[in-house]
Every structure is written in structure tokens, then in C-alpha cells.
Design an enzyme around this catalytic site. Structure first.
Site, PDB file in Angstrom:
ATOM      1  N   GLY A   1      12.471  35.310  15.511  1.00 64.66           N
ATOM      2  CA  GLY A   1      11.460  34.261  15.511  1.00 64.66           C
ATOM      3  C   GLY A   1      11.082  33.807  16.903  1.00 64.66           C
ATOM      4  O   GLY A   1      10.565  34.584  17.710  1.00 64.66           O
TER       5      GLY A   1
ATOM      6  N   GLY B   1      13.270  24.319   1.529  1.00 62.94           N
ATOM      7  CA  GLY B   1      12.367  25.343   2.038  1.00 62.94           C
ATOM      8  C   GLY B   1      13.003  26.330   2.991  1.00 62.94           C
ATOM      9  O   GLY B   1      12.302  27.129   3.626  1.00 62.94           O
TER      10      GLY B   1
ATOM     11  N   GLY C   1       9.872  30.080  11.123  1.00 65.77           N
ATOM     12  CA  GLY C   1       8.981  28.933  11.145  1.00 65.77           C
ATOM     13  C   GLY C   1       7.622  29.307  11.695  1.00 65.77           C
ATOM     14  O   GLY C   1       7.477  30.241  12.487  1.00 65.77           O
TER      15      GLY C   1
ATOM     16  N   GLU D   1       8.099  41.005  19.500  1.00 69.02           N
ATOM     17  CA  GLU D   1       9.041  39.939  19.822  1.00 69.02           C
ATOM     18  C   GLU D   1       9.416  39.110  18.594  1.00 69.02           C
ATOM     19  O   GLU D   1      10.570  38.719  18.405  1.00 69.02           O
ATOM     20  CB  GLU D   1       8.441  39.021  20.891  1.00 69.02           C
ATOM     21  CG  GLU D   1       9.347  37.885  21.325  1.00 69.02           C
ATOM     22  CD  GLU D   1      10.587  38.377  22.064  1.00 69.02           C
ATOM     23  OE1 GLU D   1      11.679  38.331  21.456  1.00 69.02           O
ATOM     24  OE2 GLU D   1      10.458  38.804  23.217  1.00 69.02           O
TER      25      GLU D   1
ATOM     26  N   ASP E   1      18.122  41.074   5.537  1.00 73.52           N
ATOM     27  CA  ASP E   1      17.251  40.605   6.621  1.00 73.52           C
ATOM     28  C   ASP E   1      17.928  40.799   7.974  1.00 73.52           C
ATOM     29  O   ASP E   1      17.337  41.335   8.915  1.00 73.52           O
ATOM     30  CB  ASP E   1      16.904  39.131   6.392  1.00 73.52           C
ATOM     31  CG  ASP E   1      16.123  38.525   7.535  1.00 73.52           C
ATOM     32  OD1 ASP E   1      14.899  38.755   7.599  1.00 73.52           O
ATOM     33  OD2 ASP E   1      16.729  37.819   8.365  1.00 73.52           O
TER      34      ASP E   1
ATOM     35  N   THR F   1       2.296  31.826   6.705  1.00 72.94           N
ATOM     36  CA  THR F   1       3.042  30.916   7.575  1.00 72.94           C
ATOM     37  C   THR F   1       2.914  31.298   9.045  1.00 72.94           C
ATOM     38  O   THR F   1       2.575  30.463   9.896  1.00 72.94           O
ATOM     39  CB  THR F   1       4.529  30.919   7.174  1.00 72.94           C
ATOM     40  OG1 THR F   1       4.645  30.486   5.814  1.00 72.94           O
ATOM     41  CG2 THR F   1       5.330  29.995   8.061  1.00 72.94           C
ATOM     42  N   VAL F   2       3.152  32.560   9.361  1.00 70.84           N
ATOM     43  CA  VAL F   2       3.108  32.995  10.760  1.00 70.84           C
ATOM     44  C   VAL F   2       1.672  33.070  11.263  1.00 70.84           C
ATOM     45  O   VAL F   2       1.366  32.615  12.373  1.00 70.84           O
ATOM     46  CB  VAL F   2       3.815  34.345  10.929  1.00 70.84           C
ATOM     47  CG1 VAL F   2       3.734  34.812  12.387  1.00 70.84           C
ATOM     48  CG2 VAL F   2       5.269  34.247  10.491  1.00 70.84           C
TER      49      VAL F   2
ATOM     50  N   ILE G   1      13.056  32.968  19.366  1.00 72.02           N
ATOM     51  CA  ILE G   1      13.995  33.317  20.439  1.00 72.02           C
ATOM     52  C   ILE G   1      13.483  34.579  21.133  1.00 72.02           C
ATOM     53  O   ILE G   1      13.337  35.617  20.487  1.00 72.02           O
ATOM     54  CB  ILE G   1      15.407  33.580  19.887  1.00 72.02           C
ATOM     55  CG1 ILE G   1      15.915  32.373  19.098  1.00 72.02           C
ATOM     56  CG2 ILE G   1      16.370  33.901  21.024  1.00 72.02           C
ATOM     57  CD1 ILE G   1      17.242  32.610  18.411  1.00 72.02           C
TER      58      ILE G   1
ATOM     59  N   LYS H   1      17.170  43.389  11.475  1.00 69.77           N
ATOM     60  CA  LYS H   1      17.082  42.884  12.840  1.00 69.77           C
ATOM     61  C   LYS H   1      18.108  43.561  13.753  1.00 69.77           C
ATOM     62  O   LYS H   1      17.832  43.797  14.935  1.00 69.77           O
ATOM     63  CB  LYS H   1      17.275  41.368  12.833  1.00 69.77           C
ATOM     64  CG  LYS H   1      16.163  40.630  12.096  1.00 69.77           C
ATOM     65  CD  LYS H   1      16.468  39.156  11.923  1.00 69.77           C
ATOM     66  CE  LYS H   1      15.348  38.438  11.191  1.00 69.77           C
ATOM     67  NZ  LYS H   1      15.656  37.012  10.946  1.00 69.77           N
TER      68      LYS H   1
END
Length: 390
Positions: free
Chosen positions: A131, A184, A299, A126, A198, A11-12, A133, A202
Site C-alpha cells: 500500500g 471495514g 486504504g 509500488e 494475500d 477504492t484505490v 509503504i 506480496k
């Protein structure tokens, strides 16, 4: 020519390629230099993908990349082992690294930062915290003239989506999780998201950035949202609060106190109105005061944007060789902690507490000071800390 290797095309990784292709000329004009994606490491070369890969060299042999002459490596394959060994290898060879790997960084950030500094190369991450931000850059550069006392935020989009649907659509936790999965927003195994793991990772990374001190995962208390019920949400609403999974940390000049847990926010607080899959982080600096950073926390393109931003920064600093973090101010003296208030929710009336202030379907809610709470021997109750109170 800047030679780049991309590790991972999920995805990334796909988002990184899309951004680089869409903005190739602008990037070239801005940086006045050409770059080349020399290798893309994937586990399955034959897998069908939603992007055109005909112009790239795909390989499933990591040795092709480990031994090659590269300037920058972008790591988006995830996992801790053997990924951390790859990162050590590249840093030791003097190759700059951009990573979105919060799992690895939460466990090995101190070691990897020390190694990058020793080798005079960049380690940029980053995309690992929120994500799209730009919170890492904001703390490192925009807020580095501040001593940061405290930060708190919504670090996980999946859990925030679930709590939003419970709050606004009267869904149970199980129903909201099922909807998140169908849309999703939740993985097949949602454990890391709904159990706060998660967000915990962070918070560990953000604590280093904010306070110039490393903490370990076990230093960050964590409680997920599985036990949050619709009754809890209704009682909180009756008292003027919203329930959010809040990751936060504070520093008193000596030690960091960090946690991830469901908390109550006044419905007048900005974070209380961050809904669905969005993230937001509130940072308190001694000079600037309260600041808030808001956006999509995950995303393909949102996270890919953060990765490409790090790549651009590294390229812009290649001539100066200034790759270490800028200096930060740190607190010179301890700050006095505010007395906290909590809401106690019980299925039975609680002796010794005034109220209740709200009732819903047989459950009772009381608001008390933590100092008063310590005097009571409460069992079989839920306790929600109130955050962000004016």
C-alpha cells in the site's frame, strides 16, 4: 501534455483522483508538465460515487482505451484475466503502465517485466506490495547497493488486526474477524487475508525485487491464522513472544526459501509491536544491516499515494527513457542458515521434551531446536517457528 487512462474507480482509483486533484498545481510545478486523465474505465457508468466525476470521461468500453493514443495507463481494476491481456497490449504499444494488482503480478511478473524491458517502457507497481509503504522504491533504489540476504514482515493488515485484537482484547479468532468485518478491515470473504494468500502474493513480488530472481506462488509455503487460538497467544506471551503472520524469504545465492505463516517474535522485536491494520517490512542488507519500513498497507489515499508516486517517476524519466530497474548486487556465495528454534504447543505433556516452560488452561508449551524436533515423532501438536531472535 501527458495523457493518462485510469482503469478502475473503486477504492484505490478514487484515491488516485483525489490526490491528483488536491495536488494538481504542486504536481504541475514539480514536473513542469501538464497531465490529463483522458479516460476512466468503469464497469458501471451510472453507479453513484463519492467523488465528483463530472470533468472526466467515463467509459465501460475498454476498446475506447485500448485503441487511443496514451502515455500512461494506471490499472487498479484487479483480477488476473482479462487484466493481464490489457497490460500486455499497452506494453506492446509502448505505453507505460502503473499497477496495484498483486494477484496479476504474482502470476505474471516475469513475463511482464521482460516485455516492458523489450519495449523500453516502465512497469511500475509500488502499490502492489504494501500500500502506502514505499518498499518497492526502497529496495530498487535506496538499497540497491546491498546484497539482500533476508526480509520478513507483516504484509496483511486484516490478519494483523485480528491477531492484535486476540492479543490485547482476549477475543477469539471468530470474534476478532467479526469485528474486523464490522469496521471495514475485512472483506465479506476474508479467505485471501486470513489464509495468508494475500501475503503470499506480496512475498513473491518482494522476492523478485530483493533477490533478482523469480519464484512462483507454489514456491512460497503458506499457512493462515484460522487455527491460532487464544490459548496459543497466552502461552506465547508467557514465554515472552507475540504471534504474528510473518511473510519472509531468504536467499543463499542459489535458491530462495519463502513462506507465510504464523510465527513467534520476541516481544522486544520491533515487528512484534506493529498493531492493528498496520504493515511493516524488515529488510536485511549486507552493508546497511537491518532496516524497517512501516505504515498503512491499504486504504484509498495510502495506496493511491503509491500509484501517483509511480506516475510521477515515469514522467520524470520520459526524456531519459531509463525505465528498467537499476542494477542490484546479488550474493556471490551461500550463507549458512541459522539453527532455528520453535515452540511446540500440546494439550498433553510431550515425552522427550524438557519442560513445559509454560502452561495455560491445560495446554503445554515447549521451546526446542529444530534439529532436536526432527528426532521426535510428534503428532497432534502445534509448532510455531521463532523469528527475529537476537
Amino acid at each position: 501534455m501527458i495523457n493518462i487512462a485510469l482503469l478502475g474507480l473503486g477504492t484505490v482509483g478514487s484515491g488516485v483522483i483525489k490526490i491528483l486533484e488536491q495536488n494538481q498545481q504542486q504536481l504541475k510545478d514539480y514536473m513542469n508538465i501538464e497531465f490529463n486523465i483522458k479516460h476512466i474505465y468503469v464497469k458501471n457508468i451510472n453507479k453513484k460515487r463519492d467523488i465528483d466525476i463530472s470533468n472526466y470521461h467515463l467509459t465501460d468500453n475498454m476498446d475506447d482505451i485500448l485503441k487511443d493514443d496514451l502515455d500512461i495507463v494506471i490499472e487498479v481494476i484487479g483480477g488476473i484475466e482479462p487484466t493481464v491481456d490489457y497490460i500486455r497490449h499497452f506494453l506492446n504499444r509502448g505505453i507505460h503502465v502503473v499497477t496495484a494488482n498483486k494477484d496479476m503480478l504474482a502470476a505474471h511478473l516475469e513475463e511482464l517485466e521482460t516485455l516492458a524491458t523489450k519495449q523500453q517502457v516502465a512497469l511500475k507497481y509500488e502499490a502492489s506490495v504494501a500500500g502506502g509503504i514505499p518498499i518497492v522504491n526502497a529496495i530498487n533504489n535506496g538499497l540497491n547497493a546491498n546484497a539482500i540476504h533476508h526480509f520478513m514482515g507483516i504484509f496483511n493488515g486484516t490478519s494483523n488486526f485480528i491477531l492484535s485484537k486476540m492479543t490485547h482484547d482476549n477475543l477469539s479468532f471468530e470474534e476478532a474477524l467479526q469485528l474486523a468485518t464490522e469496521l471495514g478491515f475485512a472483506e465479506a470473504d476474508p479467505t485471501a487475508d486470513v489464509d495468508g494468500i494475500d501475503a503470499q502474493r506480496k512475498v513473491v513480488i518482494t522476492s523478485y525485487l530483493a533477490f533478482n530472481t523469480f519464484i512462483h506462488l507454489e514456491d512460497c509455503e503458506v499457512t493462515g491464522i484460522r487455527d491460532v487460538t487464544l490459548t496459543d497467544i497466552k502461552l506465547a506471551e508467557a514465554l515472552g513472544y507475540r504471534i504474528k503472520l510473518i511473510g519472509q524469504a531468504s536467499y543463499d545465492g542459489k535458491r530462495v526459501q519463502a513462506s507465510v505463516k504464523p510465527c513467534l517474535l520476541s516481544d522486544q522485536h520491533q515487528l512484534a509491536h506493529v498493531e492493528n491494520e498496520y504493515n511493516a517490512i524488515y529488510v536485511d542488507g549486507d552493508a546497511v544491516g537491518d532496516t524497517m519500513f512501516y505504515g498503512r498497507g491499504a486504504g484509498s489515499l495510502a495506496t493511491g499515494s503509491a500509484v501517483v508516486s509511480d506516475v510521477m517517476y515515469i514522467i520524470s524519466q520520459l526524456e531519459t527513457k531509463k525505465h528498467t530497474l537499476p542494477p542490484h548486487f546479488t550474493l556471490g556465495e551461500s550463507q549458512t542458515a541459522d539453527r532455528k528454534r520453535v515452540v511446540v504447543i500440546s494439550e498433553q505433556p510431550v515425552e522427550g521434551l524438557a519442560g513445559p516452560l509454560a502452561e495455560y488452561q491445560g495446554s503445554h508449551a515447549y521451546e526446542v531446536n529444530t534439529t532436536d524436533l526432527e528426532k521426535l515423532n510428534l503428532t497432534h501438536v502445534k509448532i510455531y517457528q521463532i523469528e527475529g531472535a537476537e
